[in-house]
Structures are given as C-alpha cells and as structure tokens.
Design a protein around this motif. Structure first.
Motif, PDB file in Angstrom:
ATOM      1  N   TYR A  41      -7.579   8.536   2.649  1.00 57.02           N
ATOM      2  CA  TYR A  41      -7.665   9.919   4.511  1.00 57.02           C
ATOM      3  C   TYR A  41      -7.315  11.305   3.615  1.00 57.02           C
ATOM      4  O   TYR A  41      -8.089  11.990   4.423  1.00 57.02           O
ATOM      5  N   VAL A  42      -6.714  11.277   2.786  1.00 60.28           N
ATOM      6  CA  VAL A  42      -6.075  12.660   2.621  1.00 60.28           C
ATOM      7  C   VAL A  42      -7.416  13.318   1.696  1.00 60.28           C
ATOM      8  O   VAL A  42      -8.233  14.486   2.128  1.00 60.28           O
ATOM      9  N   ASP A  43      -8.761  13.115   0.783  1.00 59.97           N
ATOM     10  CA  ASP A  43      -9.186  13.591   0.335  1.00 59.97           C
ATOM     11  C   ASP A  43     -11.111  13.455   1.171  1.00 59.97           C
ATOM     12  O   ASP A  43     -11.198  14.495   1.451  1.00 59.97           O
ATOM     13  N   ILE A  44     -11.158  13.022   1.969  1.00 55.76           N
ATOM     14  CA  ILE A  44     -12.459  12.790   3.432  1.00 55.76           C
ATOM     15  C   ILE A  44     -11.858  13.868   4.173  1.00 55.76           C
ATOM     16  O   ILE A  44     -12.428  14.369   4.417  1.00 55.76           O
ATOM     17  N   LYS A  45     -10.434  13.868   4.893  1.00 57.84           N
ATOM     18  CA  LYS A  45      -9.925  15.064   5.582  1.00 57.84           C
ATOM     19  C   LYS A  45      -9.837  16.385   5.260  1.00 57.84           C
ATOM     20  O   LYS A  45     -10.622  17.306   5.064  1.00 57.84           O
ATOM     21  N   LYS A  46      -9.712  16.369   3.793  1.00 52.77           N
ATOM     22  CA  LYS A  46      -9.785  17.153   2.875  1.00 52.77           C
ATOM     23  C   LYS A  46     -11.831  17.848   2.408  1.00 52.77           C
ATOM     24  O   LYS A  46     -12.059  19.054   3.290  1.00 52.77           O
ATOM     25  N   ASN A  47     -12.553  17.073   2.180  1.00 50.85           N
ATOM     26  CA  ASN A  47     -13.252  17.930   2.222  1.00 50.85           C
ATOM     27  C   ASN A  47     -14.355  17.111   3.782  1.00 50.85           C
ATOM     28  O   ASN A  47     -15.417  18.903   3.635  1.00 50.85           O
ATOM     29  N   SER A  48     -13.802  17.393   4.570  1.00 50.34           N
ATOM     30  CA  SER A  48     -14.371  17.378   5.747  1.00 50.34           C
ATOM     31  C   SER A  48     -13.982  19.056   6.540  1.00 50.34           C
ATOM     32  O   SER A  48     -15.290  19.934   6.805  1.00 50.34           O
ATOM     33  N   ILE A  49     -12.642  19.296   6.105  1.00 52.80           N
ATOM     34  CA  ILE A  49     -12.380  20.975   7.072  1.00 52.80           C
ATOM     35  C   ILE A  49     -13.127  21.417   5.366  1.00 52.80           C
ATOM     36  O   ILE A  49     -13.242  22.639   6.337  1.00 52.80           O
ATOM     37  N   GLY A  50     -13.394  21.658   3.928  1.00 54.37           N
ATOM     38  CA  GLY A  50     -13.779  22.312   3.464  1.00 54.37           C
ATOM     39  C   GLY A  50     -14.822  22.169   3.624  1.00 54.37           C
ATOM     40  O   GLY A  50     -15.705  23.584   2.916  1.00 54.37           O
ATOM     41  N   SER A  84     -12.988   2.485   3.751  1.00 57.17           N
ATOM     42  CA  SER A  84     -12.614   3.955   3.520  1.00 57.17           C
ATOM     43  C   SER A  84     -13.866   4.621   2.796  1.00 57.17           C
ATOM     44  O   SER A  84     -13.783   5.883   2.388  1.00 57.17           O
ATOM     45  N   ASP A  85     -13.872   3.813   1.483  1.00 55.98           N
ATOM     46  CA  ASP A  85     -14.842   3.642  -0.025  1.00 55.98           C
ATOM     47  C   ASP A  85     -16.129   4.522   0.606  1.00 55.98           C
ATOM     48  O   ASP A  85     -16.909   5.013   0.544  1.00 55.98           O
ATOM     49  N   VAL A  86     -16.937   3.752   1.820  1.00 54.59           N
ATOM     50  CA  VAL A  86     -18.009   3.627   2.201  1.00 54.59           C
ATOM     51  C   VAL A  86     -17.866   5.310   2.754  1.00 54.59           C
ATOM     52  O   VAL A  86     -18.872   5.939   2.369  1.00 54.59           O
ATOM     53  N   LYS A 120       1.321  -3.546   4.123  1.00 54.26           N
ATOM     54  CA  LYS A 120       1.936  -2.344   4.069  1.00 54.26           C
ATOM     55  C   LYS A 120       2.985  -2.909   3.377  1.00 54.26           C
ATOM     56  O   LYS A 120       3.529  -1.991   2.366  1.00 54.26           O
ATOM     57  N   HIS A 121       4.098  -3.540   3.560  1.00 58.57           N
ATOM     58  CA  HIS A 121       5.413  -3.777   2.841  1.00 58.57           C
ATOM     59  C   HIS A 121       5.279  -4.865   1.801  1.00 58.57           C
ATOM     60  O   HIS A 121       6.228  -4.673   0.672  1.00 58.57           O
ATOM     61  N   GLN A 122       4.537  -5.256   1.782  1.00 64.38           N
ATOM     62  CA  GLN A 122       3.843  -6.108   0.307  1.00 64.38           C
ATOM     63  C   GLN A 122       2.712  -5.950  -0.721  1.00 64.38           C
ATOM     64  O   GLN A 122       3.154  -5.492  -1.715  1.00 64.38           O
ATOM     65  N   ASP A 123       2.060  -4.643   0.334  1.00 62.24           N
ATOM     66  CA  ASP A 123       1.010  -3.994  -0.832  1.00 62.24           C
ATOM     67  C   ASP A 123       0.623  -2.860  -1.154  1.00 62.24           C
ATOM     68  O   ASP A 123       0.120  -2.065  -0.333  1.00 62.24           O
ATOM     69  N   ALA A 124       1.712  -2.231  -1.173  1.00 63.10           N
ATOM     70  CA  ALA A 124       2.129  -0.543  -1.354  1.00 63.10           C
ATOM     71  C   ALA A 124       1.493   0.195  -1.719  1.00 63.10           C
ATOM     72  O   ALA A 124       0.544   1.174  -1.553  1.00 63.10           O
ATOM     73  N   ASP A 125       0.973  -0.378  -3.289  1.00 65.36           N
ATOM     74  CA  ASP A 125      -0.125   0.704  -4.000  1.00 65.36           C
ATOM     75  C   ASP A 125      -0.731   1.015  -3.252  1.00 65.36           C
ATOM     76  O   ASP A 125      -2.282   1.917  -3.102  1.00 65.36           O
ATOM     77  N   ILE A 126      -2.342  -0.782  -2.993  1.00 66.51           N
ATOM     78  CA  ILE A 126      -3.919  -0.681  -2.002  1.00 66.51           C
ATOM     79  C   ILE A 126      -3.340   0.859  -0.534  1.00 66.51           C
ATOM     80  O   ILE A 126      -4.045   0.997  -0.580  1.00 66.51           O
ATOM     81  N   VAL A 170      -5.582   3.967   0.262  1.00 63.71           N
ATOM     82  CA  VAL A 170      -5.938   4.314   1.258  1.00 63.71           C
ATOM     83  C   VAL A 170      -5.612   5.793   1.983  1.00 63.71           C
ATOM     84  O   VAL A 170      -6.455   6.517   2.718  1.00 63.71           O
ATOM     85  N   CYS A 171      -3.647   5.760   1.711  1.00 59.69           N
ATOM     86  CA  CYS A 171      -3.664   7.238   2.717  1.00 59.69           C
ATOM     87  C   CYS A 171      -4.212   8.454   1.433  1.00 59.69           C
ATOM     88  O   CYS A 171      -4.445   9.650   1.762  1.00 59.69           O
ATOM     89  N   ARG A 172      -4.687   8.012   0.009  1.00 64.74           N
ATOM     90  CA  ARG A 172      -5.524   9.071  -1.014  1.00 64.74           C
ATOM     91  C   ARG A 172      -7.205   9.596  -0.512  1.00 64.74           C
ATOM     92  O   ARG A 172      -7.034  10.450  -0.437  1.00 64.74           O
TER      93      ARG A 172
END
Length: 996
Positions: free
Chosen positions: A202-211, A140-142, A188-194, A198-200
């Motif tokens: 996705y939200v940023d990519i979605k926001k930048n793509s739409i914007g 997702s960073d790439v 997901k149940h063990q490494d919630a921070d990671i 990933v969720c952030r």
C-alpha cells in the motif's frame, strides 16, 4: 438419519476422487510437478488442496484461461467438494502478471464467488484467514504491476484496464463484506508477516501514484487496500441498541453520582472525580462540551439544595474550586487539547449552553450574586476561558441577575456564601504556611490566626477549602505537629506559657472538631504516635467506634488522679496550680471523673460539690471539658436507663456558661474557644443520646433519619421525594446511605430495582435506572455483588419470579448490570484505598446504635461484634492503575458463577426472555466496556457465544460483536472467534436462500 449422512459423505468423497482422476488423466502435465496420490474413501481433506491446485493450474496453462475448467471449479465450490481457502491459496501463488487474460479470468472468477465465501469444517476455518490475507496480497501485487506498467508507458491498454477494474471490484466486495473483513482481522493477529507485506504494498502504491502525478483507472483500489492494511475494530461495528437511544439528560446519572461521591468523600483527589466523569462519558457517549455543561449544572443543582453549615461550604468549594480543576484535567486528556490556546472551546460551548439553563436563575436568587461571573473567574484561573469570555457572558447575565436579586428582598442584606468560600482560599494557604514555619517564632501569630478561624463560620469555610483541594490531611498533620509542640514545658515563663497553653487548647479543639466531622479513619494515620492521635484512639467518643470507658479509667495513673481530685476540692485555683502537665491532665480526666461520679452515686458528695468540681475543670482549658465529655458519653453507652440521669447532668453542666479565666492572655480568645467546645460537646451528646424532642429535631432535619416507621416505609418516603424532584437531594443521599448501612446492600438493591421494574414507559425506566446506578455508588462493590451474585441469579433461576423479566425491563436491567460491572472495575483500578467520610453539620445521621441494632434484627446470624458485617470499617483494595484492569475478588467469582448460570440456560434450543437478557447483557458489555471489559470476557465459558448464536437469530449478532468477545492474541481465542464467525455466516446464507 445417520445412514443418510454417511451415504452423502461417501458420495462426496467418491466424486472428489473421480474429479482428481479425471484431471490427472486429461490435463496432467509433468512441468507442474503435480503428485496426486491414490486416496482411500476415508476423507477428502487430504486432497482438497490438490484438487483446487490441479484445476486452477490447468485453467491457466496457456495465454488465456479455460472457462470450462473454471466452471468446473465453481461447481466444486458450490458442491463443497473443495474449500474457498484452498482456491484463494492457489490463486495467490499465480505470479504471471504479464498474462493479462489469465489474471483477468481469475479476477472475474473471484468476483463471482467472493460474496458466497463460507466454511463448513474445522480445517477450512483454520486455513481461511491465511488464504484470504494472501489473496489480498496477491490483489495488491496485481494492482502494483499495473501501476508499474502505467508509470513506464503512461497508459494502459483496454485489457489492462479491464484487469485493474476487476481487481478493484474484487477488493471492494471484500471490504464491503463484514464476514471477510472479520476473517482478515483474525488473520492479522496470526499472520502478521503477510499483513506487513500488504502494508508495504500500500505504501509503495501510494508513493508511486503520488510521485507520478497521474490518475490511473480504479483509483478507489487504494482506499480499499488501506482499509485492509490498517484494519481495526472500528471498521467492524457493533449494532447499536436502538431501543435505549432516546434523548436523555445526563443529570439523570451525573447529578446523583456527584451527590453520592461528595457525600462519601469530598476530599478525594481530582483524579478520582475525573475517572468517574470519564466513565459516565464512556457509558453515555456524550461529547466533551455536554459533559462539561452537565457537570457544572449538576453541582449547581446540589448546591441549591443545601443551605448553611459545612455541607453548603463544601458544595460551594467543590463547584467553584474543585470543578474547574476537574474540567482542566479532562480537557488536557482530550484529543482536542491545544496548549497554545488560552481557553478551552468545549468549556466555552458548555457555558453557552449553561446560560440558557434556568438553574442559574435559582442560584442567582439564592446566593444574591451573578453566579456565572464567579464561575467564569475561577475557570479563568485554570485558563479554560479568557478575559473576553468572562466579560461577554458576565454582561449577558448581569441584567437578569440584578433583576432576580431585587425580586427577593430577603437576599438584599445577605452576602453570597460562594464569595466567602472563594475568599477562604487565600487565608487557608496562609494558615498552612504559618503552621509549617518555625514554631518558636510563630506562637503568638498562630494563636491569633487559629482563634480568628473560630469566629463565625470561618472554620467551616477553611475546612471546605481544605477538603475539596485534597489538603485536609496536610492541614490535620500540621495541626497535630503544632499541638505536639505546644505541650507544657516545665519552668517556662508566665507569658510564653499562657501562649503555649492557648495554642495547645485551640489546636486540640480544632482537631477534635475535624475528627468529629470526617472520622478519625479519614484524617488520621492508623498508628500515629502524637498525644492527640493516641487520645483519639484510646479516649475519644466517636460515632460508630465504641470504646470501653473502663479501659480509659484503667489507663489513668492513680497517683495523678488523686492529685487532680485534691486540686479540684481545693480553694486555691483548682487545676491551675496542679504540677501535672496539660496533656497529663487530659489523659487522667477519665479516672478522675469516674471517682467523682461514683462518689456522687454513693452520696458521699453532694450535687453542689459535683457542680463546683466540674466548674473548676471548665475554667482552665476548654480541652478539659471535651476530654471529660468524651468519657461521660462513652460511659452513658454502657449503663442502664435508670443510671443515665447523673452522667447526663454532668455532660449538661459542661454546656452551661463559663466564666472567662483570670489570665488576661487567655481572655481575648476564650469566648471563641468556648463556642467551639460547646459545639463539640453537643455533637458528642447527640451521637450517644439523640434528642427525643420533635421540635428540636425539626430544627436539625439531618438528625431525623432514625424513624419509628418500618424500613420499607422509610425507603418509600425517600424514593417518592426523589421521583417528585427528578433528581437526588443531599438529605435523601444521607438517608439512603443510612438504610444501606442498616439493612445491607441486598435489601437496598432489591428495592431500587423494584422501582425500575414498576416503571410503565421506557424513558421513565431509563431515567430510574440511571438514578439507581448512581445510588449504588454508595458502596459500588458490595451493591454490584448483591445485584450480580444474589438478586440476578434468584430471578433467573426462579420460574415464577416477580417482577417478570420481559422487554423493555430485561434490556434496562442488563444495562444496569453492565454499568455496575464497569464501575466496579474502575473503582478497583483507581482507588487504592476507600474510606467513607461523611462531613456534616454539628449533627449527624443517627445514633451510633441505630444501624447496628437494625442490622442484627434483619440478620440474626450476624454477631454484634462481627466487624466484617459492618460497612463502617475501612476497606483496603490494592489495585494497579491500568487501562485494562484485572477482575479481582469477589467480583471475579461472582461473574464466574453468573456465567455458569448463563451456560445452563443456553443448553436448550428454546428462545425465552431470559435468553434474550443474556444476549443483551453480552452485547452491552461489548458496547459499553470496549477495551476495559476484556478481563471480564475472558471469564466466559467455552462455547457460550456459539450456543447463544444457535438460539438467537438477530441482526444485532454481528461480526464486530463476535470479534470483541474473544482475545484474538491467543490461538484458542482466534479459533473460537473463527468458528462463531463461520456459524454466523452460514446462518446468514441460510436466511438469504430462504428469502430467495
């Protein structure tokens, strides 16, 4: 063999050390800070990460990747010298995204290995989840870096487009592989921070793509990233059981289930029936409209089966008053609920389906009315249909209904029982209101109102409405209060005293009738202090609740008994001139009758004198006759056969016509009270001494449940009736309940399951299983324990068992076991108390001694007074209402014992029908139980699923199935799930290599 394994392990260790040394000597660079230590050949785990780190770092030192080094890396992976988790972890740390060629080379490398990811050791299993989740974050960073470039420049060059394409391909392969998604779900149940990062992203990519308003190459990457960012079990399906997905009518299960539930306790609140319907919907996966349609159809089928008496009134009230309320609650709980609509689309769709069903033709003919019109009006009161729908479907059926009613000439003069029940709603509300009003102002009105209830079948209609609306206990409590306030007051004027006595009498009779129909444990409080409640506990002859007649005699006051006897023998009005209060006379009648009966036995008085005394008792208040009959019937139960004649004659005397009292105030309503009195006395008489006359029994079929035939023949006859009809008649429900009480749950469950095993076709077998499941609700907890703790272990542990556990019987049996477990969990979580209530006509199922005598014959170790062996007692189960109810005793111990037996079978490596049954059982638990089954799955022994996986190689053993077995909120649950996933993955890879 062990020497070969040791040699192979040592060889891998040495090769690993050689590679480390080679990379250190040839590509060592101080700027990477690599510190490769010399390791003794005791294990490779300590240097796996160092080796992968070293190789990857040296592969991307320059502006382009070294393909030779990456090929070495692929070789080490294929040779299992390093783990996939170490490779993913190191790649995820590479953040030089401006080096497009290096990133593309790493993506190409990932694309080539991602489909072959697996684990072979415990350290790898524990690290793979975190590594794979970190890799998705890196991907997702790439992609996010490419998005920033596109936003800044408005385009991507050819190399950047290739990088985005590779990124999308890798992410697609991850999301399309169930094993990798399962690993991510565990992480997901063990490494919630990671995962949050990933969720952030996705939200940023979605926001930048739409914007930005552009469409970048590899746009599908966002969809793949969303699947990972918001991963849940719905993306990890459990394989469906194809063999049992044939089309079936829900009535196979629902009609008998409702028949049993209404038979046991029609006064259950709406929420209980709602939970039952939701259970059926969950088990059968039906749409809401189909559930609505078949619920109505099931009620109409049951209503068509009954005729006359309280049962028909209750089914009318249930179908046309209770069911609309149930449907309303179901609709309000559904996802499609819209409070702005004045109708429910699913109900309208259900009515459309129902209009095509022939059950409406039968109901219109029987009830001489347009059934759908009456139903629509009641649905309209709950805002489930509007006026438009009522007119549309009424007119659609009106022509057909009129033609049907003209065909049956017998129905032209009769009125619809449904209309009578619906009309009883308003009078019942008026009665409740009057009973709660000021007693001193309402005495005359109450007498008139309650006596009017006794005319015709009005009392049955009122009770049916009270029952299905859940207001029966309210009605009883207010009647008790009325009776309590109507007790005799000394010195009251003549007319008010007459009114008070009539009110005391009629309220006493109605209460006694209700207790006879429903049982005191259902309608009365356990320790009520009123006169009537004390009389019921101490003196009333109740079926299945024996009371000592001599205790009743000892409770009498001897001085008051003597006074009563003196007044009975006088010629100046009998009990009319007694100074004793009405309630005192009722309490002392047993002592008076005992003296009278003993005098007759000793021939100190003649039969004529006895008749005269009994007539004096009858002519004052009707409740005196009831109290007298109650004691006589209790006395009849304890005497020898040669001593029955005189007390039976005394009971019969109370059924003879009586002269109306001389008081004009009581003459107006005495006839109605007398009719109810005779009905109560007949019921008491029958309970203690069923009529031997076969012609009389033919007139009252519900009495013909105690048969001279053997119990097996009785069951065979009932079951043949059910099979011939294809659904459960109400009378058959009563007879099976009687057999359950007489013979116990194991006896009944064994014979019901035997009927399943005898079916020849799968569809017939599934239909029978649904019927059996519904019938087990006669006592779902005890029947479930009998099935799971007695019958099933007996079949599993017996090598020469009959019937044999083969397909498709084993799968159907596994489904029945799962259904009963879920139903038992639901019943425990939704019913704080369970009371058996059997409303019936003036007759009931059998004599009080029948079931108990048969129980003793079947189980001689059970003492006659052992109430724990009887199913007549009230069982209290304290359970909290929760989405995931805990497993309570005795079900918990039962399941633990069953799972221990499963574990014993799984110690061998041989596939057998019993092993297949265990798999089907667990699979159906997961499929049908969903979230509710988690407490049961926690009871599974460690390693059971893993051992099962080693034996059974089937496509139905999926990632989704394994993940639903374990509690992933615990470390042990995650570790066990990961171990099983890796084992499943290795088995699949072995199959693929074999196919190649």
């Amino acid at each position: 063999m062990d020497n070969n394994k040791t040699t192979s392990k040592t060889r891998n260790q040495l090769l690993n050390l050689m590679l480390l040394k080679a990379f250190r000597e040839r590509w060592s660079d101080s700027k990477w800070g690599i510190n490769i230590k010399t390791v003794l050949p005791r294990g490779v785990s300590g240097d796996v990460y160092n080796l992968a780190d070293c190789i990857i770092q040296q592969a991307v030192v320059g502006s382009d990747a070294n393909k030779l080094i990456l090929s070495y890396l692929r070789h080490t992976l294929c040779s299992h010298l390093i783990s996939h988790s170490s490779v993913f972890k190191r790649i995820s740390k590479y953040n030089f995204f401006d080096k497009t060629f290096c990133v593309t080379a790493l993506l190409e490398f990932l694309e080539s290995i991602i489909t072959g990811v697996t684990c072979r050791m415990k350290p790898e299993e524990s690290a793979l989840g975190n590594a794979l989740l970190s890799l998705t974050l890196w991907l997702s960073d790439v992609y996010a870096a490419a998005v920033e470039i596109y936003r800044a420049t408005g385009e991507l060059n050819a190399d950047q487009k290739v990088m985005v394409e590779r990124t999308t391909n890798v992410m697609e392969k991850i999301t399309n592989q169930q094993f990798l998604m399962g690993v991510i779900f565990i992480a997901k149940h063990q490494d919630a921070d990671i995962l949050a990062r990933v969720c952030r992203n996705y939200v940023d990519i979605k926001k930048n793509s739409i914007g930005a308003g552009f469409s970048m190459p590899g746009k599908q990457f966002e969809e793949y990233l969303k699947k990972i960012a918001y991963i849940d079990l719905s993306t990890l399906d459990v394989a469906p059981n194809v063999e049992l997905t044939a089309v079936e009518t829900i009535t196979n299960c629902l009609q008998p289930l409702l028949a049993v539930k209404v038979h046991l306790n029609p006064s259950s609140d709406t929420q209980m029936f709602v939970q039952d319907l939701l259970m059926v919907q969950r088990l059968k996966n039906y749409s809401l409209s189909r559930l609505f349609c078949e619920t109505i159809r099931a009620c109409l089928m049951s209503l068509y089966n009954v005729s006359g008496g309280l049962r028909e009134s209750i089914w009318c009230a249930f179908a046309f008053i209770k069911v609309p309320d149930i449907l309303r609650q179901l609709y309000s709980m559904s996802e499609g609920y819209d409070e702005k609509l004045d109708y429910c689309p699913d109900v309208v769709k259900a009515i459309e389906q129902l209009c095509e069903d022939p059950i409406l033709d039968f109901m219109d003919t029987k009830c001489a009315c347009n059934t759908i019109e009456l139903l629509l009006v009641e649905l309209g009161k709950q805002h489930l249909v509007n006026e438009k729908h009522i007119k549309q479907y009424t007119s659609k059926r009106d022509t057909i209904s009129s033609a049907l009613m003209k065909i049956d000439l017998n129905n032209q003069q009769q009125q619809s029982p449904i209309k009578f029940v619906i009309r009883a709603e308003s009078p019942f509300s008026g009665i409740l209101k009057a009973l709660s009003a000021d007693y001193n102002k309402m005495q005359e009105a109450l007498v008139s109102m309650l006596c009017q209830v006794l005319t015709g079948n009005s009392l049955e209609l009122i009770l049916s409405v009270a029952t299905v609306e859940g207001k029966l206990k309210t009605f009883v409590s207010r009647l008790i209060n009325c009776n309590e306030m109507s007790k005799q007051v000394p010195g009251e004027a003549a007319k008010p005293a007459m009114t008070r006595s009539s009110l005391f009498d009629v309220s006493f009779l109605i209460l006694t009738f209700i207790v006879q129909m429903y049982g005191s444990n259902v309608v009365l409080e356990d320790r009520g202090s009123s006169f009537f409640e004390k009389w019921v506990r101490e003196c009333m002859m109740e079926k299945n609740k024996n009371k000592s007649p001599m205790n009743m005699v000892h409770l009498s006051d001897q001085s008051k008994v003597d006074e009563l006897l003196a007044h009975l023998n006088s010629t100046d009005g009998g009990l009319k001139n007694s100074s004793l209060k009405w309630q005192e006379i009722c309490h002392n009648i047993p002592g008076m009758l005992y003296h009278l009966l003993m005098a007759w036995e000793n021939e100190t008085i003649s039969a004529t004198e006895v008749k005269s005394n009994l007539d004096n008792i009858k002519q004052r208040l009707c409740c005196y006759s009831v109290c007298a009959t109650s004691w006589l019937c209790s006395y009849i139960q304890i005497v020898r056969d040669d001593e029955l004649l005189k007390p039976m004659n005394m009971v019969q005397q109370f059924l003879q016509p009586s002269q109306a009292p001389e008081d004009a105030a009581q003459q107006d309503n005495f006839k109605e009270r007398l009719l109810l009195t005779h009905q109560i006395i007949k019921k008491m008489k029958h309970d203690v001494h069923p009529a031997p006359n076969h012609k009389l029994r033919a007139l009252m079929p519900s009495q013909n449940l105690v048969s001279q035939n053997p119990l097996d023949e009785q069951f065979t006859e009932v079951w043949k009736t059910i099979v011939d009809l294809g659904w459960l008649p109400i009378e058959s429900t009563q007879m099976l309940d009687n057999l359950l009480q007489s013979c116990g749950p194991f006896w009944l469950v064994s014979r019901l399951i035997n009927e399943i095993m005898q079916c020849k076709y799968s569809r017939e077998m599934c239909k029978t299983m649904d019927m059996v499941f519904a019938l087990m609700h006669l006592d779902i907890e005890r029947c479930s324990i009998a099935l799971l703790n007695e019958w099933l272990p007996m079949i599993l542990l017996n090598k020469n068992q009959k019937p044999e556990m083969i397909e498709p019987q084993s799968t159907v049996l596994a489904r029945l076991c799962v259904y009963t477990i879920l139903a038992t969990l639901d019943s425990a979580s939704t019913a704080p108390t369970r009371k058996r209530s059997h409303p019936s006509d003036s007759e009931d199922m059998d004599s009080v001694t029948g079931p108990l005598l048969k129980q003793r014959k079947l189980n001689p170790d059970v003492a006659g007074g052992d109430t724990s062996s009887s199913d007549f007692i009230t069982e209290t189960i304290a359970n909290s209402r929760s989405e995931s109810p805990s497993v309570r005793e005795p079900l918990q111990s039962c399941l633990q014992n069953l799972f221990k037996i499963f574990a014993q079978f799984l110690k061998c490596d041989e596939l057998s029908p019993k092993i297949n049954f265990i798999f089907e059982f667990l699979l159906l638990l997961v499929q049908c139980g969903k979230e509710k089954i988690k407490p049961v799955l926690k009871l599974l022994p460690n390693g059971l699923v893993q051992n099962l996986l080693k034996i059974i190689t089937t496509d139905e053993f999926t990632v989704g199935f394994i993940l639903r077995i374990y509690d992933l909120n615990t470390a042990s649950g995650r570790q066990s799930a990961m171990t099983d996933l890796c084992l499943l993955r290795n088995i699949e890879l072995r199959k693929e290599s074999t196919n190649l």
